[in-house]
Motif scaffolding. Structure first.
Motif, PDB file in Angstrom:
ATOM      1  N   VAL A  13     -13.165   5.012  -0.903  1.00  0.00           N
ATOM      2  CA  VAL A  13     -12.571   5.232   0.416  1.00  0.00           C
ATOM      3  C   VAL A  13     -11.704   4.029   0.791  1.00  0.00           C
ATOM      4  N   THR A  14     -10.446   4.288   1.135  1.00  0.00           N
ATOM      5  CA  THR A  14      -9.552   3.211   1.570  1.00  0.00           C
ATOM      6  C   THR A  14      -8.785   3.690   2.800  1.00  0.00           C
ATOM      7  N   LYS A  15      -7.876   2.845   3.235  1.00  0.00           N
ATOM      8  CA  LYS A  15      -7.034   3.202   4.378  1.00  0.00           C
ATOM      9  C   LYS A  15      -6.270   4.498   4.109  1.00  0.00           C
ATOM     10  N   ARG A  16      -5.889   4.684   2.837  1.00  0.00           N
ATOM     11  CA  ARG A  16      -5.131   5.897   2.502  1.00  0.00           C
ATOM     12  C   ARG A  16      -5.993   7.134   2.728  1.00  0.00           C
ATOM     13  N   PHE A  34     -17.000   1.560   4.250  1.00  0.00           N
ATOM     14  CA  PHE A  34     -15.634   1.403   4.762  1.00  0.00           C
ATOM     15  C   PHE A  34     -15.560   1.877   6.206  1.00  0.00           C
ATOM     16  N   ASP A  76     -13.826   4.971  15.122  1.00  0.00           N
ATOM     17  CA  ASP A  76     -12.929   6.100  14.954  1.00  0.00           C
ATOM     18  C   ASP A  76     -11.980   5.751  13.817  1.00  0.00           C
ATOM     19  N   GLN A 130      -9.513   3.472  13.929  1.00  0.00           N
ATOM     20  CA  GLN A 130      -8.869   2.154  14.020  1.00  0.00           C
ATOM     21  C   GLN A 130      -9.241   1.357  12.781  1.00  0.00           C
ATOM     22  N   THR A 131      -8.316   0.521  12.307  1.00  0.00           N
ATOM     23  CA  THR A 131      -8.646  -0.220  11.094  1.00  0.00           C
ATOM     24  C   THR A 131      -8.638  -1.731  11.328  1.00  0.00           C
ATOM     25  N   ASP A 135     -10.124  -5.207  12.351  1.00  0.00           N
ATOM     26  CA  ASP A 135     -11.491  -5.715  12.368  1.00  0.00           C
ATOM     27  C   ASP A 135     -11.764  -6.666  13.532  1.00  0.00           C
TER      28      ASP A 135
END
Lengths: 320, 356
Positions: B36-39, B225, B328, B330-331, B333
């Protein structure tokens, strides 16, 4: 020569700084707008603070930073301590009001509540996901109503019948406000209603489920608004204390933490004349595409962060 | 369709036993989703309804990523919250996007009725052999338990490793070895070997370290993640991190009756999904005098929202601080770190005060 300690609180809207002596007394204080450029704001701040102290008498030996740009400014000022604003506010407030039980804080973008028992933080909460009811909301509404945000409180106090304004969400509050204005509510009533909306939003979200015990100290930029202070007092039913130096509490707290840390290295006020550049670099080693922040001091890379995993780590060569 | 290429979204490290179940038991290919990543999140967010819970977005993103890798059969689980509708919604969205895919939705299976699982497995592979499944299933379940047991040990001790990175690299090695396991004796050997290695890692643990329990919603608590690696962040501050929630505890051993008995003073009715476990474990951590509890959930997770007022009661009755996180899409930190740091400062100051 006696030792002194510098605390800097760099928020989204304003930048605050204090220098304290060994007895936690404030010997210099300054407050200015961040204007979207924390590095420049801190440079100006440092110059102004320097001019207030007698550098032959006091020597700054430790720096602490807090606020949303604390990490960046911590690197630039070679800070001994980089601390989150919740702890900084709690320590700062406790140094002035050792008996405090509840701290309300409403700043430019965030708001928090801190509960204290016997001089120790026992619970806290911060707004999540949304900035409803913070300073940024009040300034934009002041602009809409054509008044200065600084006059908001004064005008609110003249209202006899505050308008009811939906408080749940900034977007709802704004459309409600427009509607009430268009059907002829008086400006002072709308402004007083907005102050109440901020308070009920705060108590229903940040303060949800928290037991509010006095003495209550109200801080942050919005605490300067007497309308909001009064709305708080009306709602919770007891006095809310606003300290004239309330906006400096975070800076004071982090200066005290820096002092307590015992980590000392002479601070050079000349950093105000040094060039600092930050660059965001996108790491392309996996699909996280982390943005890595690199900080340069006169072309020399001094720190980097932002990578989620080791693949994006940038190593800094530390000079011996 | 010549060959079934099956996939199931990521959840922690369970892809290893799942791969064995599908390849050995059902005799189909298994496509392990990319990490699992931002993509993943971006893909999922783009095609999901805005207000749906974040785990849906992550798992939809994972589905699309596995389709890109050639999967042609997707499996989705069911559950007693919005998760029960995930499968149908996933299938519709993927069809609208033009993917020709077989979708096997386990939402209608009942643990009390094993034949419902058999029907679903038959959908994945009509020629399946019940014997093969019966043979491999005990291995798969045992592997889940071992993974959970080892990871529990890691969480409780990684914060005290003398040499930074020892736990992470050994954990990675352990998972790689598991991927090669196909029989029970192999599994037991691997487990024993690594358990000893883990116990052999040098620790510098104080007599009474800070202890924090983690409770909350199923996906967000188990997929690191999605919770911004909160367990790692905590452990790095020198904290024992205790999390009961995992597949072994919540699904394989389901202590439903016991939980009801434990929490009867706080909640009478089941509020769905993981809410009762959240309440039970918070109460247990409070009674064991932990220094704090952290509650994690995806934004809008109704069962966990229902559990929160109960947690507030436990917090005030037992004087244990609880920090609430709602994740949610948002990425950044920063906000999470601010709150975690403050939480750490708070529990350490409380402890110092208690020791005075």
């Amino acid at each position: 020569m006696s030792k002194a300690y510098l605390g800097i609180d760099i928020g989204s809207i304003s930048t605050k700084g204090v220098i304290i002596d060994g007895k936690n007394e404030i010997i210099a204080k300054e407050y200015l707008w961040t204007e979207g450029n924390p590095v420049y704001a801190v440079k100006r701040l440092i110059k102004l603070l320097e001019s207030q102290i007698d550098t032959d008498k006091h020597k700054v030996v430790s720096v602490g930073t807090t606020g949303s740009a604390r990490k960046l400014i911590g690197v630039i000022t070679d800070a001994s301590v980089v601390k989150n604003e919740i702890t900084a506010h709690a320590i700062g407030t406790l140094s002035i009001y050792p008996n405090v039980r509840t701290i309300f804080e409403i700043g430019g973008q965030d708001s928090k509540i801190i509960l204290i028992e016997n001089g120790v933080v026992v619970d806290y909460a911060m707004n999540s996901l949304c900035a409803a009811g913070t300073g940024a909301f009040l300034s934009s509404q002041a602009h809409r109503l054509g008044v200065e945000v600084e006059d908001f409180g004064k005008i609110a106090l003249t209202s006899k019948k505050p308008t009811q304004i939906a408080a749940r969400c900034t977007v709802f509050a704004e459309s409600d406000l427009v509607h009430k204005a268009q059907i002829g509510h008086k400006k002072e009533d709308i402004i007083a209603g907005l102050c109440q909306a901020v308070v009920s939003n705060y108590l229903n979200n940040v303060g949800k489920g928290k037991k509010i015990i006095s003495p209550v100290i109200f801080q942050g930029g919005v605490s300067k608004n007497q309308g909001v202070k009064k709305a708080f007092e009306d709602t919770i039913g007891h006095e809310v204390i606003v300290d004239p130096d309330g906006h400096l509490t975070g800076a004071l707290g982090v200066a005290i933490i820096a002092k307590k840390s015992g980590i000392e290295r002479d601070f050079d006020f000349n950093i105000a004349d040094i060039d600092f550049i930050t660059k965001g670099v996108e790491c392309s080693k996996c699909s996280n595409n982390c943005e890595i922040i690199c900080v340069y001091k006169e072309d020399e890379l001094i720190d980097a962060w932002g990578n989620k995993c080791d693949k994006g780590a940038i190593r800094i060569h530390v000079k011996a | 369709m010549s060959r079934y290429k099956v996939s199931f979204p990521h959840l922690g490290n369970y892809y290893i036993p799942l791969e064995i179940l599908f390849t050995e038991g059902l005799e189909v290919d298994y496509i392990i989703p990319p990490s699992v990543t931002k993509r993943t999140l971006e893909l999922g967010t783009r095609y999901s309804p805005d207000a749906v819970c974040a785990p849906f977005k992550y798992t939809l993103g994972n589905f699309i990523e596995t389709l890109e890798l050639g999967a042609n059969t997707l499996v989705q689980a069911g559950g007693v919250c919005r998760l029960g509708y995930y499968g149908e919604l996933d299938e519709q969205i993927l069809r609208d996007l033009g993917y020709d895919v077989k979708f096997v939705n386990f939402a209608k299976t009942r643990i009390s009725k094993p034949s419902t699982f058999y029907d679903k497995f038959k959908e994945i592979n009509p020629n399946l052999s019940l014997n093969r499944i019966a043979k491999i299933l005990p291995l798969v379940l045992k592997m889940v338990e071992y993974i959970d047991e080892i990871e529990d040990y890691v969480r409780k001790n990684i914060g005290f490793e003398v040499e930074k990175g020892s736990f992470d690299s050994l954990h990675e090695e352990f998972l790689e070895s598991l991927e090669k396991v196909r029989t029970k004796p192999e599994l037991n050997n691997t487990y024993q070997k690594y358990l000893n290695l883990f116990k052999g890692i040098k620790l510098k643990k104080p007599k009474r370290p800070l202890m924090v329990g983690i409770v909350g919603e199923y996906y967000t608590i188990m997929e690191p993640f999605s919770n911004h690696y909160i367990e790692k962040e905590l452990a790095q501050k020198g904290i024992v991190v205790d999390r009961w929630m995992n597949v072994s505890n919540s699904l394989l051993h389901r202590p439903v009756k016991k939980v009801r008995e434990h929490i009867k003073n706080y909640a009478k009715y089941d509020m769905g999904a993981t809410s009762m476990y959240t309440i039970d474990k918070t109460l247990e951590f409070a009674k064991k005098k932990y220094d704090g509890v952290i509650h994690v959930k995806s934004s809008g997770c109704t069962p966990e929202i229902d559990a929160m007022p109960v947690l507030q009661n436990i917090s005030s009755d037992h004087k244990i601080p609880i920090l609430y996180f709602s994740f949610d899409t948002q990425t950044s930190d920063t906000g999470i770190q601010t709150r975690l740091e403050a939480f750490y400062d708070m529990i350490i100051m409380r402890k110092e005060k208690d020791n005075e």
